[in-house]
Design an enzyme around this catalytic site. Sequence first.
Site, PDB file in Angstrom:
ATOM      1  N   GLU A  87      20.078  14.278  31.869  1.00  0.00           N
ATOM      2  CA  GLU A  87      19.907  14.540  30.442  1.00  0.00           C
ATOM      3  C   GLU A  87      19.693  16.012  30.115  1.00  0.00           C
ATOM      4  O   GLU A  87      20.146  16.486  29.085  1.00  0.00           O
ATOM      5  CB  GLU A  87      18.697  13.753  29.907  1.00  0.00           C
ATOM      6  CG  GLU A  87      18.883  12.255  29.808  1.00  0.00           C
ATOM      7  CD  GLU A  87      19.806  11.862  28.666  1.00  0.00           C
ATOM      8  OE1 GLU A  87      20.080  12.712  27.797  1.00  0.00           O
ATOM      9  OE2 GLU A  87      20.262  10.704  28.665  1.00  0.00           O
ATOM     10  N   SER A 349     -18.575 -36.613  36.777  1.00  0.00           N
ATOM     11  CA  SER A 349     -19.765 -36.468  37.641  1.00  0.00           C
ATOM     12  C   SER A 349     -19.923 -35.084  38.244  1.00  0.00           C
ATOM     13  O   SER A 349     -20.768 -34.902  39.106  1.00  0.00           O
ATOM     14  CB  SER A 349     -19.673 -37.462  38.796  1.00  0.00           C
ATOM     15  OG  SER A 349     -19.722 -38.769  38.313  1.00  0.00           O
TER      16      SER A 349
END
Length: 779
Positions: A87, A349
């Site tokens: 770029e 339980s």
Amino acid sequence: MIRAFWITLMRFWRKYRRKLGLFVLAVFMIWYYDCLPETLFTNPRSTVLLDTNGKLLNATIADDGQWRFAPCKKVSPKVAICLIEFEDREFLSHRGVNFLSLGRAFIQNISNRKVVSGASTISMQVIRLMEKNPPRTYVQKVYEILLATRMEMSYSKEEILAMYASNAPFGGNVVGVDAASWRYFNRPSSQLSWSESATLAVLPNAPGLIHPGRNREALTKKRNRLLKHLYKEGIIDKMQCELALAESIPNRPLRLPQKASHLLQKFIAEGRRGQTIQSTLNIDLQSRVTRELVAHQQFLAHNHIENGAVIVASVKTGEILSYVGNVERADGSNESFVNCANAPRSSGSVLKPFLYAKSLEAGIITPKMLLPDVPSKFGNFSPLNYARTYDGFVHADDALAQSLNIPFVHLLNNYGLGKFHRNLKQYEFNTINRSSRHYGLSLILGGAEISLENLTNAYTRMAQEVNSGKSIGIHCDKMDKQEAVPSRTNPASLYEMFEVMTNLKRPGNDHHWEFFDSSRKIAWKTGTSFGFRDAWSIAITPDYVVAVWVGNADGEGRPGLTGFQAAAPLLFRIVNQLPSNGEWFKVPREYQSTISLCPESGLRANEYCPEKVRSTVPTSCLERSACSYHQQIHVDPSSTFRVTDECVAVFEMKHPVWFILPPINAQYYQLHHPNYKDLPPWMDGCGVNSSRHNFYLRYPTNNTRIQLSRDLDGTKGAIVLEASCRNKSTTIYWHLDDHFLGTTSTFHQMSSTPEPGMHRLTLVDEVGATQTILFEVIR
Ligand SMILES: [Zn+2]
């Protein structure tokens, strides 16, 4: 007229041009200083969940439909080089604008009469991305140059490159190099090859045109050009370049991993949308646990059991290593979107061990103390054991190992409902948010709702408390620093609890269950809610806590949906996959004492107890009174009758020691203990009213107030009057307010529907012994 105005204006200009110039310059400088917004990018972000090593577990698309991860702080080296070389080769040396290439581009564009080159630096492109790609005009260009130069003053090159990499388009709806790296290569950008880095670097240049799913040739050419450039610049060598050129470019974007969707949704619900969260999960374990849950659910599917959840936590660090909230289905069917790991469900339980530990701590019981196991009523509450049988009396540890209901309701009643309710709150059961009276004694049998997370947290804390005397609980955000809090339960009581929990019978290898390593010491417990709606199981070792819930998210109960049958097999398959060094919890000797115990009663031995064993128990158990069941009695020389010195001379008496239980308990106890002998009857005329001792009224007791429930059809419910007898052959005659109700033998229960008001209940046996009590029926 116009001329006069013009002359005035020129004079004004000549006089004030300096000041005007300075003013304009000042305005410009102020604008320039302030031209960048505080936050350059405010786009919505994907929520990203990483594992403990930074591997991607899950991500959601951002609110605007883009795959845009949270901005990275630093671009990985290969990608950074490729981006710069492709770029903006002068990126590291210019101050936001490259005037040389700008001039070159201007000439090129003029001679071609169209825009062939933008000559934008990476910095200028960051501004364009920030401005959301406005039309390319000369004015716009100047504006971008100004902002880019201003940005260079406030941000480092590294930050600017990271902003570019995080916000550039990478084809389709993929934004930013991190999302692109996962979408195209299924890897973080730090692990990309030169070829892959180069492919990504060329994508933002024309993302609409070049997309890995389309225009593959054009993309390959662009990538290759960049790779050859890298070779020419000496960044990669010949071999690297050739290998990179030989790599093929990716196809369509990949689906991102969906390995912990329910945990991700939980973070989003907690306000973490748009963040990248590093969790404590281990991606490999998470995958294995998910596979086990899916396979197990397929096995349960024939019984229409559709959902399940598993949490695995490390005891030492409190980190959640695996969090599977449900069986995932792509179409969302069978409520698969519900996070069953934090849904409140009836506890069954699974809280019993905790009550056992708290009762030991309070000195209410010893590990082997006898707890009543007979048909019992607590107000209008009549708990039943799962198997509908009664042992009369049962050792506390056996009651826990067998998960008997009645002994534990008695235990909760003795320990204190309110106190236990507070204990649960201390251990962060935050879905238990009603008063203790709302739950009543059924709290210990599943009367309250808890979540799998709560359960894992509480038992992890308990394991931590035994290990180190303090706890940190569990957490799943790696950044979440937990503070250690002092132990909330005596470590010796917890140690004893875990010991008892190792004695449960494990699932056998029927039902095609795999072989379980039975030599490995594991504390565990199951739970089943009323109506077979929830199957729980939890396993604890000094290193791990594994918790499993199985059921239907919509609450539908299924036969066989029990903790033992439906949850435990999965639990053990997961536990067996966890590493083990074979170590158990360190014995907390400083909280223990060794005492002489009566093995039959489980209490401290008294002088008459025939057997005494040295036992190490939590020191708090010293508070329990000594054995009261072994008593010396006096019998005649033939050992047939109990006597007093009124009828037999003391020197003629024998004085055996007898194990004496209350009649109702003895009635059931001797069914399972054939060696239990009833007390001999009193000798006639020995001055003791033998019948007085022969039966007693269990319910109601004197001055009880009873509220009659109404049946569904509105008719009055009945109360069941109950007595028990030491002598099996006794017949009891029942009278209510002088009306004869009937007789009973063997089992002494009588149903009645008295009107509201005071009543007198009288029981008479065949030898005329009488007991009368008063009770009141209220509306
Ligand atoms: Zn004893």
